[in-house]
Design a protein around this motif. Structure first.
Motif, short mmCIF file in Angstrom:
data_model
loop_
_atom_site.label_atom_id
_atom_site.label_comp_id
_atom_site.label_asym_id
_atom_site.label_seq_id
_atom_site.Cartn_x
_atom_site.Cartn_y
_atom_site.Cartn_z
N ASP A 56 -14.56 -4.28 -3.25
CA ASP A 56 -14.65 -4.01 -1.82
C ASP A 56 -16.02 -4.43 -1.30
OD1 ASP A 56 -14.58 -3.11 0.75
OD2 ASP A 56 -14.16 -1.01 0.27
N ARG A 57 -16.05 -5.48 -0.51
CA ARG A 57 -17.30 -5.97 0.08
C ARG A 57 -17.33 -5.72 1.58
NH1 ARG A 57 -17.60 -12.02 -1.68
NH2 ARG A 57 -19.59 -11.87 -0.57
N GLY A 58 -16.75 -4.60 2.00
CA GLY A 58 -16.76 -4.25 3.41
C GLY A 58 -15.74 -5.02 4.22
N THR A 59 -14.56 -5.26 3.63
CA THR A 59 -13.56 -6.09 4.29
C THR A 59 -12.72 -5.33 5.31
OG1 THR A 59 -12.06 -5.64 2.46
CG2 THR A 59 -13.34 -7.66 2.34
N GLY A 60 -12.83 -4.01 5.37
CA GLY A 60 -12.02 -3.26 6.31
C GLY A 60 -10.96 -2.46 5.59
N PRO A 61 -9.66 -2.62 5.95
CA PRO A 61 -8.60 -1.84 5.29
C PRO A 61 -8.66 -2.02 3.77
CG PRO A 61 -7.73 -3.03 7.18
CD PRO A 61 -9.13 -3.52 6.98
N VAL A 62 -8.41 -0.95 3.05
CA VAL A 62 -8.57 -0.99 1.60
C VAL A 62 -7.39 -1.66 0.91
CG1 VAL A 62 -10.09 1.00 1.55
CG2 VAL A 62 -7.61 1.34 1.38
N THR A 63 -6.26 -1.81 1.59
CA THR A 63 -5.11 -2.51 1.04
C THR A 63 -4.53 -3.41 2.12
OG1 THR A 63 -4.59 -0.66 -0.42
CG2 THR A 63 -2.87 -2.30 -0.08
N ARG A 64 -4.27 -4.67 1.76
CA ARG A 64 -3.69 -5.62 2.70
C ARG A 64 -2.59 -6.41 2.01
NH1 ARG A 64 -8.83 -8.83 5.43
NH2 ARG A 64 -9.89 -7.04 6.39
N GLU A 65 -1.75 -7.02 2.82
CA GLU A 65 -0.79 -8.01 2.34
C GLU A 65 -1.28 -9.38 2.80
OE1 GLU A 65 2.03 -7.66 0.44
OE2 GLU A 65 1.48 -5.55 0.20
N LEU A 66 -1.65 -10.25 1.87
CA LEU A 66 -2.12 -11.59 2.18
C LEU A 66 -1.28 -12.60 1.41
CD1 LEU A 66 -6.01 -11.08 1.97
CD2 LEU A 66 -4.61 -11.25 4.03
N ASP A 67 -0.68 -13.53 2.11
CA ASP A 67 0.17 -14.56 1.50
C ASP A 67 1.24 -13.95 0.61
OD1 ASP A 67 -1.46 -16.56 2.66
OD2 ASP A 67 -2.85 -16.47 0.97
N GLY A 68 1.77 -12.81 1.04
CA GLY A 68 2.83 -12.17 0.27
C GLY A 68 2.36 -11.43 -0.96
N VAL A 69 1.04 -11.20 -1.10
CA VAL A 69 0.48 -10.51 -2.26
C VAL A 69 -0.25 -9.26 -1.79
CG1 VAL A 69 -1.11 -10.69 -4.21
CG2 VAL A 69 0.19 -12.70 -3.47
N THR A 70 -0.02 -8.15 -2.47
CA THR A 70 -0.79 -6.93 -2.18
C THR A 70 -2.20 -7.09 -2.73
OG1 THR A 70 1.18 -5.54 -2.23
CG2 THR A 70 -0.95 -4.45 -2.58
N VAL A 71 -3.18 -6.88 -1.87
CA VAL A 71 -4.59 -6.98 -2.25
C VAL A 71 -5.23 -5.62 -2.03
CG1 VAL A 71 -6.78 -8.18 -1.89
CG2 VAL A 71 -4.61 -9.39 -1.50
N ARG A 72 -5.78 -5.06 -3.09
CA ARG A 72 -6.50 -3.79 -3.00
C ARG A 72 -8.00 -4.07 -3.11
NH1 ARG A 72 -2.78 0.59 -4.61
NH2 ARG A 72 -0.84 -0.35 -5.41
N TYR A 73 -8.78 -3.56 -2.17
CA TYR A 73 -10.23 -3.70 -2.19
C TYR A 73 -10.80 -2.38 -2.71
CZ TYR A 73 -9.15 -7.74 0.69
OH TYR A 73 -8.64 -8.93 1.15
N LEU A 74 -11.35 -2.45 -3.93
CA LEU A 74 -11.72 -1.23 -4.65
C LEU A 74 -13.24 -1.11 -4.78
CD1 LEU A 74 -9.07 -1.51 -7.51
CD2 LEU A 74 -8.93 -0.13 -5.43
N PRO A 75 -13.76 0.10 -4.65
CA PRO A 75 -15.21 0.30 -4.79
C PRO A 75 -15.63 0.16 -6.25
CG PRO A 75 -14.12 2.42 -4.52
CD PRO A 75 -13.06 1.36 -4.35
N THR A 76 -16.83 -0.36 -6.46
CA THR A 76 -17.32 -0.58 -7.83
C THR A 76 -18.79 -0.17 -7.96
OG1 THR A 76 -17.85 -2.87 -7.26
CG2 THR A 76 -15.71 -2.47 -8.31
N PRO A 77 -19.14 1.07 -7.66
CA PRO A 77 -20.55 1.45 -7.80
C PRO A 77 -21.00 1.40 -9.25
CG PRO A 77 -19.17 3.41 -7.48
CD PRO A 77 -18.29 2.20 -7.27
N LEU A 78 -22.23 0.95 -9.46
CA LEU A 78 -22.84 0.94 -10.78
C LEU A 78 -24.19 1.63 -10.72
CD1 LEU A 78 -22.15 -2.72 -12.01
CD2 LEU A 78 -20.85 -0.65 -12.54
N PRO A 79 -24.62 2.25 -11.80
CA PRO A 79 -25.93 2.92 -11.79
C PRO A 79 -27.06 1.92 -11.85
CG PRO A 79 -24.96 3.05 -13.97
CD PRO A 79 -23.92 2.41 -13.09
N SER A 80 -28.17 2.26 -11.22
CA SER A 80 -29.39 1.48 -11.35
C SER A 80 -30.40 2.31 -12.14
CB SER A 80 -29.97 1.12 -9.98
OG SER A 80 -30.36 2.29 -9.28
N ALA A 81 -31.54 1.69 -12.48
CA ALA A 81 -32.50 2.35 -13.36
C ALA A 81 -33.28 3.46 -12.68
CB ALA A 81 -33.47 1.31 -13.92
#
Length: 417
Positions: A56-81
């Motif tokens: 998820d790079r700030g695309t808006g809705p978290v799930t979309r249908e694009l070209d007949g494919v379900t696309v889920r935009y998922l958060p991926t937080p990672l720890p920093s030092a």
């Protein structure tokens, strides 16, 4: 495959359920986005059920249908030092993981296929470990051709990639250059080359080119790795007007009237504009911005040559696009191109860090009509080898091998019980 999870549902032969887990996807554009989009379409055509799971790079809705494919935009937080970074991760991780677990529960994939390993790969690896989901990894050159050199900076990503390569049932990359890097720096054993593809239906028409006259064309994200600054430096030596021969014995007027058009946008745009001004090339170098794929194909069809001056190029889909559109190709030799471009036959390979050599290659292709014709003809003959269908077929062969073997293990375990 370690970990525990809910029992996997029975698979139906030929109806694989595949989650393509990508570092980025539409509306963002780039090589990995295009690769995953085309592969998703082909996999569906070959009978697979497919979802795309993207960072998820700030695309808006978290799930979309694009070209007949379900696309889920998922958060991926990672720890920093830093302590603050660790605290922020601790707050964000439970919700993020819940989204990934929900995606798995709702789609119920047979296999997760990571494209361009980054935070997306870290979470896919976690799903593999916790849910016994088979894992496949496709590198797109992120370890060798990233402007931010993230793998030099992030110990977490280096460690996660090593673990994922060890755990994956299959690992592919578009060139031997990338596979060799994964072996030498990240401990990969084995690995398979699956070259990139191109959509042969978008051939290009010179009559529709958005640019007039004679021009060289370069296409890509305006980042340092793509080497457009090196190409601008080379253009500065192609002086217009008659003049004495250069030290290399080539008339200084060669290529002098030709323009350079650079298509794309990105973080280096302001620096490239300043470099054009510094060389006094305002009338001969055009930064045209981003164009849609059809317009790019038309621009290639009208170009005297397409130049790919990358400092490092994992593969170079632009080379396939040039062949498809009937443009002569001048291609970097730094990276994966020597694995599929034959120097002097279907392209001219050159080290772009040697600006004089890059300039000479451009002069050769501009001045020699017969050479251009030979390169164009050979490229057109080669490009049918590189279709997205072939890419998807290679992936399906891996899926079948992985999942059929997995099913066999399940049957043996059931018989033993």
């Amino acid at each position: 495959m370690g970990g525990s999870g809910s029992p996997r549902r029975a698979r139906t032969a030929g109806r694989r359920r595949v989650a393509l887990v990508t570092s980025s996807y539409a509306p963002h554009v780039g090589g990995v986005e295009e690769h995953v989009r085309q592969v998703a379409r082909e996999l569906i055509g070959q009978g697979c059920a497919v979802e795309v799971w993207s960072v998820d790079r700030g695309t808006g809705p978290v799930t979309r249908e694009l070209d007949g494919v379900t696309v889920r935009y998922l958060p991926t937080p990672l720890p920093s030092a830093s302590p603050g970074g660790i605290a922020r991760f601790a707050r964000a991780y439970p919700g993020a993981w819940r989204r990934w677990a929900d995606a798995r529960a709702e789609f119920r994939p047979d296999l997760v296929h990571v494209h361009c390993f980054g935070p997306n790969g870290v979470y896919a690896l976690a799903l593999h470990r916790r849910s016994r989901l088979p894992l496949m990894v496709t590198s797109h050159g992120e370890t060798v051709a990233d402007d931010g050199a993230v793998y030099d900076r992030s110990a977490l990503l280096r460690a996660a990639l090593r673990r994922a390569l060890a755990a994956a049932a299959a690992v592919t990359a578009p060139s031997a250059f990338v596979v060799d890097d994964l072996r030498s720096r990240f401990g990969l054993i084995g690995g398979e080359v699956v070259p990139n593809g191109v959509d042969l239906a978008v051939a290009g028409d010179a009559r529709r080119s958005p640019f007039e006259g004679e021009y060289l064309l370069a296409v890509g994200r305006l980042g340092r790795t793509k080497g457009f600054d090196l190409l601008i430096d080379a253009m500065a030596g192609l002086r217009s007007g008659a003049g004495p021969a250069d030290p290399d014995g080539i008339d200084a007027a060669a290529g002098g009237d030709i323009r350079l058009v650079i298509v794309g946008d990105g973080p280096e745009q302001a620096r490239l504009e300043a470099l054009v001004d510094a060389h006094g090339l305002g009338g001969r170098v055009v930064l045209a911005g981003r164009l849609d794929p059809t317009a790019v194909a038309d621009a290639m069809a009208g170009a005297t040559a397409v130049v790919v001056p990358s400092r490092t190029e994992a593969f170079g889909i632009v080379a396939l696009e040039a062949w498809r559109s009937g443009a002569a190709l001048v291609m970097t030799e730094r990276g994966g191109a020597p694995g599929f471009v034959v120097d002097g036959v279907d392209g001219l390979l050159v080290d772009p860090l040697d600006v004089d050599a890059l300039r000479s290659a451009i002069r050769r292709v501009v001045d020699d009509r017969e050479l251009r014709a030979r390169l164009v003809d050979a490229g057109r003959r080669r490009v049918p080898e590189f279709t997205w269908r072939r890419v998807a077929e290679a992936y399906v062969a891996d899926y079948d091998r992985i999942l059929d073997g997995d099913d066999a293990r399940d049957r043996r375990a059931a018989e033993t019980a």
